[in-house]
Design an enzyme around this catalytic site. Structure first.
Site, short mmCIF file in Angstrom:
data_model
loop_
_atom_site.label_atom_id
_atom_site.label_comp_id
_atom_site.label_asym_id
_atom_site.label_seq_id
_atom_site.Cartn_x
_atom_site.Cartn_y
_atom_site.Cartn_z
N ASN A 18 35.02 30.64 32.27
CA ASN A 18 36.42 30.23 32.08
C ASN A 18 37.11 30.01 33.42
O ASN A 18 37.73 28.96 33.64
CB ASN A 18 37.18 31.29 31.28
N ILE A 19 37.02 31.00 34.30
CA ILE A 19 37.71 30.90 35.58
C ILE A 19 36.94 30.01 36.55
O ILE A 19 37.50 29.09 37.15
CB ILE A 19 37.93 32.30 36.19
N ALA A 75 36.71 38.15 41.42
CA ALA A 75 36.07 38.59 40.18
C ALA A 75 36.33 40.07 39.94
O ALA A 75 37.30 40.44 39.28
CB ALA A 75 34.57 38.29 40.24
N ARG A 76 35.48 40.92 40.50
CA ARG A 76 35.63 42.37 40.37
C ARG A 76 35.12 43.03 41.65
O ARG A 76 34.16 42.57 42.27
CB ARG A 76 34.84 42.91 39.17
N ASP A 83 40.46 39.67 46.54
CA ASP A 83 41.57 40.16 45.73
C ASP A 83 41.17 41.41 44.96
O ASP A 83 42.02 42.11 44.42
CB ASP A 83 42.01 39.07 44.75
N GLU A 128 40.24 50.67 44.10
CA GLU A 128 41.54 50.05 43.89
C GLU A 128 42.57 51.10 43.48
O GLU A 128 42.79 51.36 42.30
CB GLU A 128 41.45 48.94 42.82
N HIS A 160 44.49 42.88 43.84
CA HIS A 160 44.13 42.48 42.48
C HIS A 160 45.30 41.80 41.76
O HIS A 160 45.70 42.18 40.66
CB HIS A 160 43.65 43.70 41.68
N ALA A 183 45.81 37.21 38.69
CA ALA A 183 46.39 36.74 37.42
C ALA A 183 47.87 37.05 37.30
O ALA A 183 48.46 36.84 36.24
CB ALA A 183 45.64 37.37 36.26
#
Length: 329
Positions: free
Chosen positions: A148-149, A231-232, A257, A262, A281, A284
């Site tokens: 999707n991204i 992503a992660r 990001d 985190e 992060h 979005a």
């Protein structure tokens, strides 16, 4: 229905839901209060940053519907969701656009030395001729994970005049053909890594992707290239990247990001490097995207009657994704 909001979402969406449902914002409650509220919870709305564990869901015997206000499921105990037959609906599309746009913000900031340029002006310097940069046009954009991204990043790359290549976990000729129509060439992972001027990571975090971008992969990147991770955390080996950026001249810069750790008080090992951009992060976190996600949360919950397939029919054209878990009931 009894709805718990476990992560911050658009405030107007929460107000709208409260008109027809019993809504509790549990983003800042104590553990004891949370456990008490879970006993009556029928719908749980959440994003990343909270672990939707089996232990948590077991405390909610009336739970029927999980609404992931975004796309990733790495923070959800999926085997438990399947075993219990819970309905799970994601909202990937609005956040996908926001993250894709941020990928280009990173590419531009790195390529044109924007942070260094800004700081120089704040120091009353004029270093115009030390700030030469690079165009994105005609460069190769490599996407690890054309979902999707990643797919949206690829489409935008093509629009910018970039040569867009990518890889996916499960290759198929059908998928290759679909991506070719968007001017994205599907290749092997190693080819994408070695050919990319900008390597953008867009895969979920799981056992097969943990430390996917390690020292070996970094050593195969194109000289003068840039690495971007939206992503992660945990997909990029941050210490391997630190060594590569500190000791070599292969990778020109990086932007992350997402991070292995985190939380407040944790400093990235990359924080001391001038050619690295670090953000908390926020890929979005565009206001427009969060408003749209909020609207879709309302549609999903108000349209839910205990049958997930009905949600899918009502909202699939609007970018809402069902994982099909409810079919196990």
């Amino acid at each position: 229905m009894k709805i718990l909001i476990a992560s911050p979402i658009d405030v107007d969406a929460v107000k709208e839901l409260s008109r027809e449902h019993d809504v509790e914002d549990v983003t800042k409650v104590t553990k004891d209060k949370m456990n008490k509220l879970l006993r009556e919870c029928e719908v749980l709305v959440f994003r990343s940053g909270i672990a939707i564990s089996a232990e948590l869901m077991e405390k909610a015997p009336r739970l029927k519907l999980l609404v992931r206000a975004g796309s990733g499921v790495d923070n959800i105990d999926m085997p438990y969701v399947r075993e219990r037959g819970l309905d799970l609906v994601r909202i990937p599309e609005p956040g996908s656009q926001a993250v894709a746009e941020m990928a280009f913000a990173f590419m531009l900031a790195l390529s044109r030395n924007l942070f260094k340029a800004d700081q120089s002006m704040r120091n009353a310097e004029w270093i115009k001729y030390e700030l030469e940069g690079y165009l994105l046009k005609n460069k190769t954009l490599g996407i690890v994970g054309v979902g999707n991204i990643g797919g949206r990043v690829g489409e935008m790359g093509t629009a910018w005049g970039m040569n867009t290549i990518g890889c996916i976990e499960h290759f198929s000729e059908e998928r290759r053909s679909e991506l070719a129509q968007k001017n994205i060439d599907l290749m092997e992972f190693d080819q994408v890594v070695s050919q990319a001027d900008y390597l953008s990571i867009h895969v979920p975090l799981k056992d097969s992707t943990r430390n996917l971008i390690n020292s070996d992969v970094l050593s195969k990147m194109k000289t003068g290239s840039y690495l971007i991770n939206l992503a992660r955390g945990g997909i990029v080996d941050e210490f391997a990247l630190l060594l590569e950026l500190s000791n070599g001249n292969r990778i020109r810069g990086a932007a992350l990001d997402v991070h292995k750790l985190e939380k407040a008080g944790k400093l990235s090992p990359l924080a001391g490097l001038p050619n690295v951009i670090l953000t908390p992060h926020v890929g979005a976190m565009a206001i427009d995207a969060q408003r749209e996600i909020g609207r879709r949360v309302i549609q999903i919950i108000n349209g839910y009657d205990g049958n997930q397939s009905n949600i899918q029919l009502k909202h699939s054209k609007r970018g809402t994704a069902s994982l099909g878990i409810g079919a196990a009931k």
